[in-house]
Enzyme design. Structure first.
Site, PDB file in Angstrom:
ATOM      1  N   LYS A  55     -42.776 -54.618 -17.400  1.00 41.81           N
ATOM      2  CA  LYS A  55     -43.091 -56.052 -17.420  1.00 41.81           C
ATOM      3  C   LYS A  55     -43.391 -56.502 -18.848  1.00 41.81           C
ATOM      4  O   LYS A  55     -42.909 -57.544 -19.301  1.00 41.81           O
ATOM      5  CB  LYS A  55     -44.302 -56.346 -16.510  1.00 41.81           C
ATOM      6  CG  LYS A  55     -43.966 -56.289 -15.020  1.00 41.81           C
ATOM      7  CD  LYS A  55     -45.216 -56.321 -14.143  1.00 41.81           C
ATOM      8  CE  LYS A  55     -44.836 -56.093 -12.684  1.00 41.81           C
ATOM      9  NZ  LYS A  55     -45.980 -55.913 -11.791  1.00 41.81           N
ATOM     10  N   GLN A  99     -52.297 -55.836 -11.650  1.00 35.47           N
ATOM     11  CA  GLN A  99     -51.386 -54.901 -10.974  1.00 35.47           C
ATOM     12  C   GLN A  99     -52.061 -54.280  -9.752  1.00 35.47           C
ATOM     13  O   GLN A  99     -53.201 -53.810  -9.824  1.00 35.47           O
ATOM     14  CB  GLN A  99     -50.941 -53.812 -11.968  1.00 35.47           C
ATOM     15  CG  GLN A  99     -49.915 -52.834 -11.436  1.00 35.47           C
ATOM     16  CD  GLN A  99     -48.535 -53.452 -11.210  1.00 35.47           C
ATOM     17  OE1 GLN A  99     -48.184 -54.482 -11.781  1.00 35.47           O
ATOM     18  NE2 GLN A  99     -47.741 -52.827 -10.356  1.00 35.47           N
ATOM     19  N   ASP A 122     -48.160 -64.211  -9.846  1.00 35.08           N
ATOM     20  CA  ASP A 122     -47.748 -63.455  -8.654  1.00 35.08           C
ATOM     21  C   ASP A 122     -47.634 -64.370  -7.431  1.00 35.08           C
ATOM     22  O   ASP A 122     -47.002 -64.003  -6.438  1.00 35.08           O
ATOM     23  CB  ASP A 122     -48.805 -62.392  -8.319  1.00 35.08           C
ATOM     24  CG  ASP A 122     -48.457 -61.009  -8.840  1.00 35.08           C
ATOM     25  OD1 ASP A 122     -47.264 -60.686  -8.913  1.00 35.08           O
ATOM     26  OD2 ASP A 122     -49.398 -60.259  -9.157  1.00 35.08           O
TER      27      ASP A 122
HETATM   28  N1  GUN Z   1     -47.643 -53.781  -7.389  1.00 38.04           N
HETATM   29  C1  GUN Z   1     -46.377 -53.611  -6.918  1.00 38.04           C
HETATM   30  N2  GUN Z   1     -45.710 -54.783  -6.942  1.00 38.04           N
HETATM   31  C2  GUN Z   1     -46.560 -55.712  -7.439  1.00 38.04           C
HETATM   32  C3  GUN Z   1     -46.435 -57.097  -7.723  1.00 38.04           C
HETATM   33  O1  GUN Z   1     -45.407 -57.740  -7.504  1.00 38.04           O
HETATM   34  N3  GUN Z   1     -47.546 -57.698  -8.247  1.00 38.04           N
HETATM   35  C4  GUN Z   1     -48.688 -57.013  -8.486  1.00 38.04           C
HETATM   36  N4  GUN Z   1     -49.719 -57.692  -8.989  1.00 38.04           N
HETATM   37  N5  GUN Z   1     -48.834 -55.732  -8.245  1.00 38.04           N
HETATM   38  C5  GUN Z   1     -47.767 -55.075  -7.717  1.00 38.04           C
END
Ligand code: GUN
Length: 293
Positions: A55, A99, A122
């Site tokens: 990311k 995350q 998100d």
């Molecule tokens: N962990 C796995 N996928 C995601 C996501 O799309 N957002 C977040 N915050 N954590 C994750």
């Protein structure tokens, strides 16, 4: 893969990321605005570390500001909250992503709902869930947003189409259903307790598979010509080799579907592209600038 009914999610995501980099360059030149994404990573989960690294790399490649904050696996709820509050108050931060999963001593819902909803890239905050389900401008969860962009690109207007979403998670199934309803589809949410799952899927013009069960949706469940979007990412072993497969039995379904996403190379690459897209949206909304996307 040479079949022409396979959607190339990787190419689509690359195009989207190029467009986003162009928008970012213009926002910098015309508004002195550098969209910024901050990611909070708690603990040592190796998969989470890989996701967060990817990311951050993609954010920088798009010309945005990227920050990563690491907290130990022993971090308390108050420590994670303090980090989120500092980011809420930082005017150079437009997107905040904590995350998941978080260590068990930390209440994930409380942390997500402490994020400023306008910075919640998100789209997991209850305010954004409420906005999405009442048709108000919201931050939209990245994976369902990626699915919708692919569907609209390939099918155009979705109004009147029968869509079945297999899976009812808060991250994919439920927001996907809300987005499809917003496009005037007739939407069914099916799940592990659905009485006749093959029958429900057979009626659908659009199938979104998001159950997290390897190859559960079989080729003979698919209506000929239907569009199949496979959100699943499952690691299995076949013929002694590790393999990544979706929630759809691809080799069967590709013979019946009008369009289908592969795994890997379908929905996956779209998720990060949509995170960048959401960060630009958040930055523009916060600054009162029209969103170029
Ligand atoms: N962990 C796995 N996928 C995601 C996501 O799309 N957002 C977040 N915050 N954590 C994750």
């Amino acid at each position: 893969m040479t079949a022409t009914n396979i959607i190339d999610g990787k190419a689509f995501a690359e195009g989207l990321r190029k467009d986003i980099a162009g928008h970012v360059a213009r926002l910098k030149a015309e508004h002195r605005l550098v969209p910024g994404l901050s990611v909070v990573l708690v603990g040592d989960d190796p998969a989470s570390h890989v996701y967060v690294r990817n990311k951050g790399k993609a954010t920088l490649e798009a010309g945005m500001k990227s920050e990563e904050f690491r907290l130990p696996a022993s971090a308390t709820q108050a420590e994670v909250l303090a980090r989120v509050e500092a980011l809420n108050n930082d005017p150079t931060v437009h997107g905040i992503l904590v995350q998941l999963p978080l260590p068990k001593q930390v209440d994930s819902a409380a942390i997500i709902n402490a994020i400023d909803p306008d910075k919640d890239v998100d789209g997991f905050h209850v305010v954004n869930v409420g906005r999405l389900n009442t048709g108000q401008p919201s931050m939209v969860p990245c994976t369902p947003l990626g699915c919708l962009l692919m569907l609209k690109h390939h099918l155009g207007n979705l109004a009147g189409k029968r869509a079945v979403v297999v899976g009812r998670s808060n991250i994919v199934g439920k927001p996907m259903a809300a987005l499809l309803l917003g496009e005037s589809c007739t939407v069914t949410i099916a799940h592990s307790r659905t009485a006749d799952l093959p029958g429900e899927v057979r009626r659908a013009d659009i199938v979104i598979a998001a159950v997290g069960k390897a190859e559960m949706v079989r080729g003979d469940w698919i209506k000929p010509g239907a569009t199949v979007i496979d959100v699943g990412i499952n690691r299995i072993e076949r013929d002694g080799k590790a393999k990544l497969v979706g929630d759809v039995a691809f080799d069967e379904a590709v013979k019946v579907a009008g369009l289908i996403t592969p795994v890997p190379g379908g929905v996956g690459p779209m998720t990060i592209a949509c995170l960048l897209r959401n960060t630009v949206t958040a930055a523009c909304r916060i600054k009162g600038i029209p969103d170029p996307q």
